[in-house]
Scaffold this active site. Structure first.
Site, PDB file in Angstrom:
ATOM      1  N   TYR A  89     -15.033 -11.318   0.264  1.00 47.77           N
ATOM      2  CA  TYR A  89     -15.775 -10.083  -0.035  1.00 47.77           C
ATOM      3  C   TYR A  89     -17.047 -10.363  -0.821  1.00 47.77           C
ATOM      4  O   TYR A  89     -18.061  -9.699  -0.646  1.00 47.77           O
ATOM      5  CB  TYR A  89     -14.873  -9.107  -0.802  1.00 47.77           C
TER       6      TYR A  89
ATOM      7  N   ARG B 240      -6.620  11.976  -5.649  1.00 45.83           N
ATOM      8  CA  ARG B 240      -7.884  11.266  -5.474  1.00 45.83           C
ATOM      9  C   ARG B 240      -9.061  12.244  -5.464  1.00 45.83           C
ATOM     10  O   ARG B 240     -10.126  11.957  -6.005  1.00 45.83           O
ATOM     11  CB  ARG B 240      -7.853  10.476  -4.177  1.00 45.83           C
TER      12      ARG B 240
ATOM     13  N   ASP C 194      -6.925  -2.310  -7.189  1.00 45.65           N
ATOM     14  CA  ASP C 194      -7.424  -2.968  -5.983  1.00 45.65           C
ATOM     15  C   ASP C 194      -7.749  -4.414  -6.304  1.00 45.65           C
ATOM     16  O   ASP C 194      -8.047  -4.746  -7.453  1.00 45.65           O
ATOM     17  CB  ASP C 194      -8.678  -2.262  -5.450  1.00 45.65           C
TER      18      ASP C 194
ATOM     19  N   ARG D  10      -3.332   6.880   1.143  1.00 48.39           N
ATOM     20  CA  ARG D  10      -3.799   8.088   1.831  1.00 48.39           C
ATOM     21  C   ARG D  10      -2.829   8.724   2.809  1.00 48.39           C
ATOM     22  O   ARG D  10      -3.052   9.835   3.268  1.00 48.39           O
ATOM     23  CB  ARG D  10      -5.110   7.778   2.555  1.00 48.39           C
TER      24      ARG D  10
ATOM     25  N   ARG E 172       0.818  -1.218   0.000  1.00 50.97           N
ATOM     26  CA  ARG E 172       0.000   0.000   0.000  1.00 50.97           C
ATOM     27  C   ARG E 172       0.853   1.270   0.000  1.00 50.97           C
ATOM     28  O   ARG E 172       0.479   2.271   0.608  1.00 50.97           O
ATOM     29  CB  ARG E 172      -0.943   0.041   1.212  1.00 50.97           C
TER      30      ARG E 172
HETATM   31  O1  CP3 Z   1      -0.035  -1.378  -2.553  1.00 41.11           O
HETATM   32  C1  CP3 Z   1      -0.358  -0.445  -3.319  1.00 41.11           C
HETATM   33  O2  CP3 Z   1       0.033   0.729  -3.175  1.00 41.11           O
HETATM   34  C2  CP3 Z   1      -1.173  -0.800  -4.537  1.00 41.11           C
HETATM   35  C3  CP3 Z   1      -2.598  -0.596  -4.448  1.00 41.11           C
HETATM   36  C4  CP3 Z   1      -3.472  -1.495  -3.594  1.00 41.11           C
HETATM   37  C5  CP3 Z   1      -4.667  -1.018  -3.008  1.00 41.11           C
HETATM   38  N1  CP3 Z   1      -5.337  -2.084  -2.454  1.00 41.11           N
HETATM   39  C6  CP3 Z   1      -5.125   0.374  -3.049  1.00 41.11           C
HETATM   40  C7  CP3 Z   1      -6.200   0.807  -2.130  1.00 41.11           C
HETATM   41  C8  CP3 Z   1      -3.387  -2.876  -3.303  1.00 41.11           C
HETATM   42  C9  CP3 Z   1      -2.283  -3.872  -3.629  1.00 41.11           C
HETATM   43  C10 CP3 Z   1      -4.589  -3.222  -2.581  1.00 41.11           C
HETATM   44  C11 CP3 Z   1      -4.887  -4.605  -2.154  1.00 41.11           C
HETATM   45  C12 CP3 Z   1      -6.085  -4.863  -1.344  1.00 41.11           C
HETATM   46  N2  CP3 Z   1      -7.310  -4.255  -1.407  1.00 41.11           N
HETATM   47  C13 CP3 Z   1      -6.183  -5.919  -0.402  1.00 41.11           C
HETATM   48  C14 CP3 Z   1      -5.104  -6.917  -0.092  1.00 41.11           C
HETATM   49  C15 CP3 Z   1      -4.074  -6.379   0.824  1.00 41.11           C
HETATM   50  C16 CP3 Z   1      -4.554  -6.148   2.227  1.00 41.11           C
HETATM   51  O3  CP3 Z   1      -4.519  -4.975   2.636  1.00 41.11           O
HETATM   52  O4  CP3 Z   1      -4.919  -7.104   2.900  1.00 41.11           O
HETATM   53  C17 CP3 Z   1      -7.474  -5.875   0.154  1.00 41.11           C
HETATM   54  C18 CP3 Z   1      -8.028  -6.792   1.239  1.00 41.11           C
HETATM   55  C19 CP3 Z   1      -8.183  -4.834  -0.501  1.00 41.11           C
HETATM   56  C20 CP3 Z   1      -9.606  -4.434  -0.301  1.00 41.11           C
HETATM   57  C21 CP3 Z   1      -9.742  -3.035   0.119  1.00 41.11           C
HETATM   58  N3  CP3 Z   1      -9.511  -1.946  -0.694  1.00 41.11           N
HETATM   59  C22 CP3 Z   1     -10.146  -2.565   1.378  1.00 41.11           C
HETATM   60  C23 CP3 Z   1     -10.480  -3.445   2.573  1.00 41.11           C
HETATM   61  C24 CP3 Z   1     -10.151  -1.175   1.303  1.00 41.11           C
HETATM   62  C25 CP3 Z   1     -10.638  -0.219   2.361  1.00 41.11           C
HETATM   63  C26 CP3 Z   1      -9.733  -0.162   3.505  1.00 41.11           C
HETATM   64  C27 CP3 Z   1      -8.677   0.839   3.272  1.00 41.11           C
HETATM   65  O5  CP3 Z   1      -7.505   0.544   3.537  1.00 41.11           O
HETATM   66  O6  CP3 Z   1      -9.072   1.945   2.882  1.00 41.11           O
HETATM   67  C28 CP3 Z   1      -9.704  -0.800   0.011  1.00 41.11           C
HETATM   68  C29 CP3 Z   1      -9.513   0.574  -0.508  1.00 41.11           C
HETATM   69  C30 CP3 Z   1      -8.145   0.929  -1.023  1.00 41.11           C
HETATM   70  N4  CP3 Z   1      -7.373   0.146  -1.809  1.00 41.11           N
HETATM   71  C31 CP3 Z   1      -7.470   2.160  -0.793  1.00 41.11           C
HETATM   72  C32 CP3 Z   1      -6.258   2.092  -1.511  1.00 41.11           C
HETATM   73  C33 CP3 Z   1      -5.203   3.181  -1.649  1.00 41.11           C
HETATM   74  C34 CP3 Z   1      -7.997   3.341  -0.023  1.00 41.11           C
HETATM   75  C35 CP3 Z   1      -9.054   3.953  -0.859  1.00 41.11           C
HETATM   76  C36 CP3 Z   1      -9.150   5.414  -0.709  1.00 41.11           C
HETATM   77  O7  CP3 Z   1      -8.332   6.151  -1.268  1.00 41.11           O
HETATM   78  O8  CP3 Z   1     -10.121   5.801  -0.038  1.00 41.11           O
END
Ligand code: CP3
Length: 350
Positions: free
Chosen positions: A152, A38, A75, A29, A25
């Protein structure tokens, strides 16, 4: 030719001059520049679907820190979205789906989407990011594991106890196997499309496999990841495309994971990386495993923790430094900078 291929060499357990580092990640944010982009995009999903903006945010952390790899900005939930489940992000509540997959009828309707059309925006982003990177560092592609995606799809969003999917697993294992089958075929197509578009390594995020009991993990998560690993294009452009498997909470199953033919295993912070190396280091590289919450401590404490992990791993190659899970949105970017600098400084083999 890649200018910095340290990450790929470490994954192949080839000699390296220092331990490469990236952060799960890393685009997100905690970076004010990400929040600004964003805001312009309107929403997280629009950001993922806009090639230019997805490219911009992928590169943002690399402009700040000398990271050894970039990861595609997208994502894992793009996959169930492409299956027609209707992904949306409710403010402050995380991801949600308009439709869930819980009944026999829901499962019967599931299909393998046409990745080339439904997820073209992802492969377009991969090509665009490769161009923008100009061979500075390798680009990592990724997907969720079939089980994590199913969590999910069945729950309809995040869950604290996975009650719906685990009930399905115990009551109607045939239904869950059918979902996992569809997810597996889709993920193979999806990751191969990313590799063909230019992803130089891929990571399978099995974020929730660690919530399964012994035996069920092997049957409902690992078995399907093994099929994915076997179905991937492992070489592109004359170079090996390494596969990293990250099961959060999977530390007790390392031998089983190493046996599926992946090149590396991602570790969370609950496992001692030196012990992991003694168990499976002759078969796979290891990635990890700094507790992301330790980034809230002052830089001196961050450095001490980096040193502890590097020392525990020991010398030689086969280690990619990373966090044990995604970086928190509340992290101070200067502390992430301290982590990256400490990994490079303390691991350099002169
Ligand atoms: O690593 C990176 O920088 C690449 C981008 C990336 C995102 N999500 C961007 C994201 C990657 C590799 C993921 C993987 C992801 N997404 C996983 C597996 C890794 C883990 O954390 O266990 C999972 C379970 C998700 C599902 C997901 N997406 C959730 C649960 C959420 C909300 C929780 C959160 O952290 O906000 C997201 C949203 C998300 N995915 C954001 C980002 C940058 C935040 C969204 C925003 O900008 O509001």
């Amino acid at each position: 030719m890649l200018k910095n291929d340290t990450f790929l060499r470490a994954l192949m357990r080839e000699p390296v001059e220092y331990t490469p580092v990236w952060m799960m990640r890393q685009a997100g944010r905690y970076l004010p520049e990400y929040c600004a982009t964003r805001k312009n995009a309107g929403s997280f999903l629009q950001l993922c679907k806009n090639t230019e903006l997805a490219t911009e945010v992928t590169l943002q952390p690399l402009e700040r820190f000398p990271l050894d790899a970039a990861i595609l900005f997208s994502d894992i939930l793009t996959v169930p979205d492409a299956m027609g489940l209707g992904l949306y992000f409710a403010e402050g509540e995380g991801p949600k789906f308009e439709r869930t997959v819980r009944t026999e009828a829901d499962v019967a309707k599931l299909f393998v989407p046409d990745v080339g059309t439904e997820l073209k925006y992802v492969t377009d982003a991969v090509s665009s990011i490769r161009k923008a990177l100009d061979n500075r560092v390798p680009l990592i592609g990724f997907s969720g594991s079939p089980y994590t995606l199913a969590c999910y799809m069945v729950e309809g969003g995040s869950s604290s106890d996975y009650r719906n999917i685990k009930t399905m697993m115990y009551a109607r294992p045939d239904l869950l196997h059918r979902i996992l089958e569809v997810n597996t075929l889709t993920v193979i197509d999806y990751l191969n499309a990313q590799i063909e578009a230019g992803a130089q390594a891929v990571q399978i995020f099995d974020s929730w496999g660690g919530s399964l009991p012994y035996g069920k993990y092997q049957e409902f998560s690992l078995q399907y990841m093994a099929r994915i690993v076997a179905g991937l294009k492992r070489e592109n452009d004359g170079r090996r495309v390494p596969v990293i498997v990250f099961t959060k909470g999977g530390g007790q199953w390392l031998e089983d994971i190493a046996a599926i033919g992946c090149d590396a295993i991602g570790l969370d912070w609950t496992t001692d990386i030196g012990e992991a190396r003694r168990r499976v280091g002759d078969k796979v590289a290891l990635q990890g495993n700094f507790d992301p919450v330790a980034l809230f401590a002052p830089p001196a404490a961050i450095e001490a923790e980096v040193e502890r992990i590097l020392t525990s791993y020991g010398g030689g190659t086969g280690h990619v430094f990373n966090l044990g899970h995604g970086i928190s949105q509340f992290t101070n970017p200067d502390h992430a900078a301290a982590l990256v600098a400490a990994v490079h400084r303390l691991s350099r083999k002169d």
